[in-house]
Design a protein around this motif. Structure first.
Motif, PDB file in Angstrom:
ATOM      1  N   TYR A 149      44.567  35.385  48.086  1.00  0.00           N
ATOM      2  CA  TYR A 149      44.532  36.505  47.147  1.00  0.00           C
ATOM      3  C   TYR A 149      45.581  37.539  47.535  1.00  0.00           C
ATOM      4  CZ  TYR A 149      40.201  34.583  45.315  1.00  0.00           C
ATOM      5  OH  TYR A 149      39.269  33.764  44.736  1.00  0.00           O
ATOM      6  N   ASN A 184      49.199  36.732  43.710  1.00  0.00           N
ATOM      7  CA  ASN A 184      48.055  36.351  42.885  1.00  0.00           C
ATOM      8  C   ASN A 184      47.641  37.526  42.001  1.00  0.00           C
ATOM      9  OD1 ASN A 184      45.690  35.324  41.798  1.00  0.00           O
ATOM     10  ND2 ASN A 184      44.922  34.518  43.728  1.00  0.00           N
ATOM     11  N   PRO A 227      44.540  38.762  40.741  1.00  0.00           N
ATOM     12  CA  PRO A 227      43.692  38.548  39.570  1.00  0.00           C
ATOM     13  C   PRO A 227      42.993  39.837  39.148  1.00  0.00           C
ATOM     14  CG  PRO A 227      42.579  37.783  41.544  1.00  0.00           C
ATOM     15  CD  PRO A 227      43.974  38.179  41.966  1.00  0.00           C
ATOM     16  N   THR A 275      42.707  35.120  36.616  1.00  0.00           N
ATOM     17  CA  THR A 275      44.033  34.918  37.206  1.00  0.00           C
ATOM     18  C   THR A 275      45.075  34.999  36.103  1.00  0.00           C
ATOM     19  OG1 THR A 275      43.092  33.458  38.889  1.00  0.00           O
ATOM     20  CG2 THR A 275      45.466  33.350  38.544  1.00  0.00           C
ATOM     21  N   LEU A 284      41.749  30.707  42.739  1.00  0.00           N
ATOM     22  CA  LEU A 284      41.119  31.247  41.545  1.00  0.00           C
ATOM     23  C   LEU A 284      39.736  31.766  41.938  1.00  0.00           C
ATOM     24  CD1 LEU A 284      43.324  29.216  40.459  1.00  0.00           C
ATOM     25  CD2 LEU A 284      41.908  29.079  38.399  1.00  0.00           C
TER      26      LEU A 284
END
Length: 417
Positions: A31, A35, A37, A271, A406
């Protein structure tokens, strides 16, 4: 500069260094800054707020926008992602680029660091308001397995399967965020003595990947395969819980209904599609040739590697890269009749299954319709029992050999009411 900033200067947070962040512990994390998200979180008794995950923290984007650190027309101050997703790809890209800058340039650290909240202090909410929910059936291996289980002695794939992406319209109101308990559904099922009504005794999972629509389309318009990235904001993991006994009794001739609509779990983190730029790979060849509106060039799927854990024990690793129908084809088919897209629409891939028993995305396949039990925690099991917990996770390749995670989707079964 803060004391922490002084300690790390010249070590973790070199300004402008690609892929490196000054956030403690985030470098090397799945993460990390490549990334980021999006999610919606609550801290204490505060209202839901939009944030992005960085390592083991969530960056409060609502607070960042209030402080004029990032600009999104006030959309980041809303309690769901919908208003932000409706702004479209140029704004998504701009906010993402600015967020990366805030988290990689040490000069922003004094202003941004107070907006980092440890994940241990937050509760996650459903990140977007689901407008419509559609579930596809896009794994050839899964469809073949189910055909053999449900229709023994007949061709495993029905004649239309390689011509049209099969799907059904689900129930948006029962889409729940990861961690929400799932109550065992009650419904009709067949028995040797005739139909009966009661709690499902063949409760199952379906490990899937979901795509969240940001930019809407007009009623009557068709969305081309090449326009996929202009409409899809990001990706979530999905568990499409399935009551196989209810499903088997009701699904002919119209298809899934109450055996599916009691709960669908999605991950708390979305994501963004931009984070998956290095995960696109060639999709399987399609034979016979597809209809013109389904021609996607290049023909690409996503190299997502799923994992399914049953009460803490890994039982399957489904590979998303082998899905026969691609996400772009699914979206094109979803709108070919002129059905409009709405911000917050969710369309799921259908169960992800590979060619080996250890790669299947449902317990129906794992235990071959319940005839071949597997050992979980030392006991032989077929379908879900009350108290069971299922966790679906996934990773994808990121830039420069990194790995992106994810957000996982988890759920625990509660007794029927």
């Amino acid at each position: 500069m803060s004391e922490r900033a002084e300690r790390s200067e010249g070590r973790e947070g070199m300004p402008g260094q690609p892929g490196m962040t000054w956030v403690d512990g985030a470098n090397g994390s799945p993460y990390g800054v490549t990334n980021l998200p999006y999610g919606v979180f609550r801290q204490g008794g505060r209202e839901p707020r939009i944030g992005v995950r960085i390592g083991e923290f969530v960056l409060d984007l609502a607070g960042a926008e209030s402080a004029d650190l990032v600009l999104a027309g006030g959309a980041l101050g809303r309690p769901t992602l919908n208003d932000f997703m409706a702004l479209g790809r140029p704004q998504w890209t701009s906010v993402r680029q600015r967020t990366v800058e805030l988290l990689t340039d040490e000069t922003h650290r004094p202003a941004v660091e107070p907006l980092l909240v440890p994940l241990s202090q937050v509760d996650m909410a459903l990140p977007f308001e689901v407008a419509d929910y559609v579930d596809f059936y896009s794994s050839e291996q899964h469809a073949s397995n189910v055909g053999q289980i449900f229709r023994p002695g007949q061709p495993p794939l029905l004649p239309n399967w390689k011509h049209v992406p099969i799907g059904y319209h689900g129930r948006a109101g029962t889409v729940v965020v990861s961690g929400t308990p799932v109550v065992r559904p009650t419904g009709q099922r067949a028995t040797p003595q005739g139909p009966t009504t009661g709690p499902s005794v063949r409760l199952d999972i379906e490990a899937e990947v979901g795509f969240v629509v940001g930019t809407p389309s007009a009623l009557g318009d068709r969305v081309a395969v090449d326009d996929f990235a202009d409409h899809v904001f990001g990706v979530v993991l999905v568990n499409d819980w399935s009551a196989r006994d209810i499903q088997a009794w009701e699904y002919q001739p119209l298809g899934p209904f109450l055996g599916k609509s009691f709960a669908t779990s999605v991950s708390a983190w979305v994501t963004p599609l931009d984070a998956l730029a290095d995960a696109f790979v060639p999709a399987p060849d399609q034979d016979p040739p597809v209809q013109e509106y389904l021609h996607d060039t290049p023909h690409l799927g996503l190299d997502l590697r799923l994992a399914v854990e049953w009460n803490g024990e890994r039982v399957a690793e489904p590979p998303f890269a082998g899905m026969y129908w691609t996400p772009a084809q699914q979206l094109a088919h979803l709108t070919v009749n002129g059905a409009s897209l709405r911000t917050g629409d969710l369309f799921a891939s259908g169960t992800v299954s590979g060619s080996d028993r250890g790669q299947v995305g449902s317990f129906l396949e794992l235990t071959w319709g319940g005839t071949e039990p597997v050992k979980v925690g030392g006991a032989e099991r077929t379908f879900l029992e009350d108290g069971d917990t299922v966790v679906i996770s996934a990773t994808a390749p990121g830039p420069d050999g990194t790995t992106i995670a994810l957000g996982e989707v988890t759920g625990t079964i509660r007794p029927a009411r």
